[in-house]
Scaffold this active site. Sequence first.
Site, mmCIF file in Angstrom:
data_model
loop_
_atom_site.group_PDB
_atom_site.id
_atom_site.type_symbol
_atom_site.label_atom_id
_atom_site.label_comp_id
_atom_site.label_asym_id
_atom_site.label_seq_id
_atom_site.Cartn_x
_atom_site.Cartn_y
_atom_site.Cartn_z
ATOM 1 N N LYS A 19 17.427 -3.907 -4.736
ATOM 2 C CA LYS A 19 17.060 -3.187 -5.955
ATOM 3 C C LYS A 19 17.506 -2.022 -6.302
ATOM 4 C CE LYS A 19 12.489 -5.131 -4.710
ATOM 5 N NZ LYS A 19 10.810 -4.629 -4.380
ATOM 6 N N TYR A 32 8.221 -11.355 -11.991
ATOM 7 C CA TYR A 32 7.238 -10.858 -11.041
ATOM 8 C C TYR A 32 5.650 -11.210 -11.872
ATOM 9 C CZ TYR A 32 9.847 -7.912 -7.802
ATOM 10 O OH TYR A 32 10.547 -7.236 -6.688
ATOM 11 N N PHE A 65 -0.164 -1.720 -10.427
ATOM 12 C CA PHE A 65 1.274 -0.942 -10.342
ATOM 13 C C PHE A 65 2.368 -1.994 -11.163
ATOM 14 C CE2 PHE A 65 0.702 -3.901 -6.629
ATOM 15 C CZ PHE A 65 1.872 -4.806 -6.594
ATOM 16 N N ARG A 108 12.995 -12.681 5.319
ATOM 17 C CA ARG A 108 11.620 -11.944 5.364
ATOM 18 C C ARG A 108 11.573 -10.887 6.487
ATOM 19 N NH1 ARG A 108 8.788 -11.206 0.607
ATOM 20 N NH2 ARG A 108 7.014 -10.529 2.018
ATOM 21 N N THR A 157 6.541 -4.703 3.085
ATOM 22 C CA THR A 157 6.709 -4.106 1.876
ATOM 23 C C THR A 157 6.727 -2.511 1.950
ATOM 24 O OG1 THR A 157 5.178 -5.941 1.288
ATOM 25 C CG2 THR A 157 5.327 -4.214 -0.250
ATOM 26 N N ARG A 171 14.252 -2.327 4.993
ATOM 27 C CA ARG A 171 13.192 -1.426 4.368
ATOM 28 C C ARG A 171 12.947 -0.206 5.159
ATOM 29 N NH1 ARG A 171 9.275 -5.909 1.582
ATOM 30 N NH2 ARG A 171 10.276 -5.879 -0.391
ATOM 31 N N ASN A 187 11.436 -0.123 -2.474
ATOM 32 C CA ASN A 187 11.564 -0.562 -0.983
ATOM 33 C C ASN A 187 12.902 -1.483 -0.834
ATOM 34 O OD1 ASN A 187 10.760 -2.885 -2.356
ATOM 35 N ND2 ASN A 187 8.916 -3.072 -1.287
ATOM 36 N N HIS A 220 14.139 -7.110 -2.327
ATOM 37 C CA HIS A 220 13.289 -8.309 -2.375
ATOM 38 C C HIS A 220 13.789 -9.599 -1.722
ATOM 39 C CE1 HIS A 220 10.820 -11.454 -4.439
ATOM 40 N NE2 HIS A 220 12.016 -12.098 -4.676
ATOM 41 N N GLU A 245 12.564 -19.063 -7.590
ATOM 42 C CA GLU A 245 13.445 -17.856 -7.814
ATOM 43 C C GLU A 245 14.883 -17.928 -8.056
ATOM 44 O OE1 GLU A 245 10.328 -14.790 -5.908
ATOM 45 O OE2 GLU A 245 12.271 -15.153 -4.919
HETATM 46 P P1 GDP Z 1 6.992 -8.241 -1.211
HETATM 47 O O1 GDP Z 1 6.704 -9.618 -0.897
HETATM 48 O O2 GDP Z 1 7.100 -7.492 0.159
HETATM 49 O O3 GDP Z 1 8.239 -7.505 -1.998
HETATM 50 O O4 GDP Z 1 5.594 -7.615 -1.639
HETATM 51 P P2 GDP Z 1 4.807 -7.890 -2.994
HETATM 52 O O5 GDP Z 1 5.165 -9.387 -3.274
HETATM 53 O O6 GDP Z 1 3.295 -7.751 -2.599
HETATM 54 O O7 GDP Z 1 5.113 -6.986 -4.236
HETATM 55 C C1 GDP Z 1 6.244 -6.967 -4.954
HETATM 56 C C2 GDP Z 1 6.824 -5.781 -5.057
HETATM 57 O O8 GDP Z 1 5.887 -5.044 -5.834
HETATM 58 C C3 GDP Z 1 7.109 -4.963 -3.777
HETATM 59 O O9 GDP Z 1 8.150 -5.336 -3.294
HETATM 60 C C4 GDP Z 1 6.991 -3.515 -4.230
HETATM 61 O O10 GDP Z 1 8.287 -3.179 -4.849
HETATM 62 C C5 GDP Z 1 5.989 -3.660 -5.274
HETATM 63 N N1 GDP Z 1 4.703 -3.225 -4.763
HETATM 64 C C6 GDP Z 1 3.926 -4.017 -3.844
HETATM 65 N N2 GDP Z 1 2.750 -3.283 -3.612
HETATM 66 C C7 GDP Z 1 2.880 -1.937 -4.540
HETATM 67 C C8 GDP Z 1 1.714 -0.922 -4.492
HETATM 68 O O11 GDP Z 1 0.857 -1.035 -4.013
HETATM 69 N N3 GDP Z 1 2.304 0.186 -5.298
HETATM 70 C C9 GDP Z 1 3.599 0.039 -6.293
HETATM 71 N N4 GDP Z 1 3.604 1.092 -6.902
HETATM 72 N N5 GDP Z 1 4.173 -1.102 -5.903
HETATM 73 C C10 GDP Z 1 4.144 -1.989 -4.828
#
Ligand code: GDP
Length: 140
Positions: free
Chosen positions: A11, A51, A59, A87, A93, A104, A114, A117, A128
């Site tokens: 990222k 996304y 968010f 993963r 996350t 991370r 973070n 991805h 994807e």
């Molecule tokens: P991942 O699969 O671990 O990447 O998590 P998710 O699919 O739930 O979320 C996608 C991405 O959205 C994350 O990698 C973060 O960059 C962002 N994100 C997730 N949860 C939050 C949150 O609570 N706040 C904010 N600002 N960003 C978030």
Amino acid sequence: MGRERTLAIIKPDAVKQRAMGPILQRYEEEGFRIVEMKLARLTKAEAETFYAVHRARPFFQSLISFMISGPVVVVLLEGERAVERHRTLMGATDPAKAAEGTLRKRYGKSIEENAVHGSDSEATAKDEIAFFFGAAAVSP
Ligand code: GDP
């Protein structure tokens, strides 16, 4: 089981802190094969499509702004149980909750910035990979 492919994105925060090299090195050290890779600046439309599942989350707009704030590296990884193993290598996350030794934990700054991805299931990985590299790239 067996060899499979997954999609990783280094990222913008990680690229900015010059961590693309160390992260790619880690992929190789962990036994992943880098099949395809591109440095790209995502368009807003690309980030929103990628996304789309998070469209209703509070968010979402912040996440899109972050993802288009600078170049990313889109990486097609292959290996044994690649989706799950990547993963695990990424960590939780929220970097504050990520295990020691994960990407991370090492490079993430916040729950949004973070560092990496990774596809969260084999089905998601297929979508994807096709999105960035075309349908022919999906299977080993
Ligand atoms: P991942 O699969 O671990 O990447 O998590 P998710 O699919 O739930 O979320 C996608 C991405 O959205 C994350 O990698 C973060 O960059 C962002 N994100 C997730 N949860 C939050 C949150 O609570 N706040 C904010 N600002 N960003 C978030």
